[in-house]
Design a protein around this motif. Structure first.
Motif, PDB file in Angstrom:
ATOM      1  N   HIS A  80       4.506  -0.242  -3.565  1.00  0.00           N
ATOM      2  CA  HIS A  80       3.917   1.314  -2.991  1.00  0.00           C
ATOM      3  C   HIS A  80       4.934   1.717  -2.298  1.00  0.00           C
ATOM      4  O   HIS A  80       5.463   1.282  -1.845  1.00  0.00           O
ATOM      5  CB  HIS A  80       2.306   1.220  -2.579  1.00  0.00           C
ATOM      6  CG  HIS A  80       1.546   1.187  -4.098  1.00  0.00           C
ATOM      7  ND1 HIS A  80       1.137   1.956  -4.966  1.00  0.00           N
ATOM      8  CD2 HIS A  80       0.367   0.306  -4.258  1.00  0.00           C
ATOM      9  CE1 HIS A  80       0.426   1.795  -5.373  1.00  0.00           C
ATOM     10  NE2 HIS A  80      -0.438   0.787  -5.257  1.00  0.00           N
ATOM     11  N   ALA A  84      -3.843   0.947  -5.426  1.00  0.00           N
ATOM     12  CA  ALA A  84      -3.363   2.482  -5.061  1.00  0.00           C
ATOM     13  C   ALA A  84      -3.641   3.158  -3.734  1.00  0.00           C
ATOM     14  O   ALA A  84      -2.975   3.943  -3.012  1.00  0.00           O
ATOM     15  CB  ALA A  84      -3.495   3.091  -5.826  1.00  0.00           C
ATOM     16  N   SER A 134       3.677   1.507  -8.812  1.00  0.00           N
ATOM     17  CA  SER A 134       3.098   3.738  -9.353  1.00  0.00           C
ATOM     18  C   SER A 134       4.499   3.486 -10.228  1.00  0.00           C
ATOM     19  O   SER A 134       5.874   2.966  -9.340  1.00  0.00           O
ATOM     20  CB  SER A 134       3.298   4.153  -7.313  1.00  0.00           C
ATOM     21  OG  SER A 134       4.548   4.086  -6.886  1.00  0.00           O
TER      22      SER A 134
END
Length: 258
Positions: A51, A64, A115
């Motif tokens: 991430h 996330a 992501s």
């Protein structure tokens, strides 16, 4: 030509988010301590997740947001690196992708890009280390974006890669049609199929799938396998790798076969 990521003999044990030893207390997955524990146990391959922080640093983190690991509802993308380091300090320590590649130079990393924002930064960071990185993502778009970035910033070698969900779907459909040409077309440019044994009622891993993948020069790695009997059964079936939370157990199971 075999990508250097695959030069070690199979079957491979991929330490899923590092390793949390059975007697460890308060160590988080994907932490520096978890990666170090997997390395100390003898894992040559570590699977992790990427991430991007608020200030643009790629960190090894699965979710996330921070809810499950830290109890903080904020997304990783809204937290600066320094603050994330403070939050992770008591549970094994944060590890960035740069730190992982530098601190563990003999480890091969299997990196799941979580992501869209992380795809290009991941590709840029791993470019000088392409020989020991495999890039993965459920999203084929993210995966390809990272590979293209690695090409732009690299030195002539692209990281290895595994199939995203759409590609796996095409392979499963081609298998149902018993079409080896369609399987080969679906697997073009892919080095590994990293799949669960089953997806709901659908069996993914079978002798036919393994044979078809091998005919295309593609390995089959199964996730997430933690039971020794399950490990043994899959190895007997001919899979090339086990993605596991219990890398220590899997390494012992693989050692029996060498």
């Amino acid at each position: 030509m075999i990508h250097p990521w695959f030069e070690r003999p199979s079957p491979r044990v991929l330490a899923h988010r590092g390793l949390i030893p059975a007697d460890a207390d308060g160590i988080a997955e994907n932490s520096f301590a978890a990666v170090a524990a997997a390395h100390a146990a003898g894992a040559a391959y570590i699977e992790s997740d990427c991430h991007l922080t608020a200030d643009g640093e790629v960190v090894l983190f699965h979710d996330a947001d921070l809810s499950r690991v830290i109890g903080d509802p904020r997304p990783v993308s809204q937290v600066p690196l320094a603050e994330l380091e403070r939050l992770m300090a008591g549970i094994g320590g944060l590890i960035s992708l740069r730190q992982a590649l530098e601190a563990f130079p003999d480890v091969r990393f299997n990196l799941d890009i979580k992501s869209e924002a992380a795809a290009v930064p991941v590709g840029r960071i791993v470019a000088p280390h392409a020989e020991r990185v495999l890039l993965a993502s459920f999203s084929d778009v993210r995966r390809r974006t990272a590979l293209e970035a690695a090409d732009r910033f690299g030195r002539g070698m692209r990281p290895a890669t595994s199939a995203g969900t759409a590609t796996i779907g095409r392979v499963v459909s081609a298998m149902a049609m018993r079409s080896r040409p369609l399987v080969r077309r679906a697997l073009a440019g892919v080095d590994a199929l990293q799949v669960p044994e089953r997806q709901g009622a659908v069996r993914i891993v079978s002798p036919r799938l393994i044979d078809a993948a091998h005919a295309c020069g593609v390995e089959v790695h199964v996730w997430t396998v933690n039971d020794p009997l399950h490990m043994a059964r899959l190895l007997d079936l001919g899979v090339d790798g086990l993605v596991t939370d219990r890398a220590d157990v899997a390494l012992r199971e693989v050692a029996k076969r060498r």
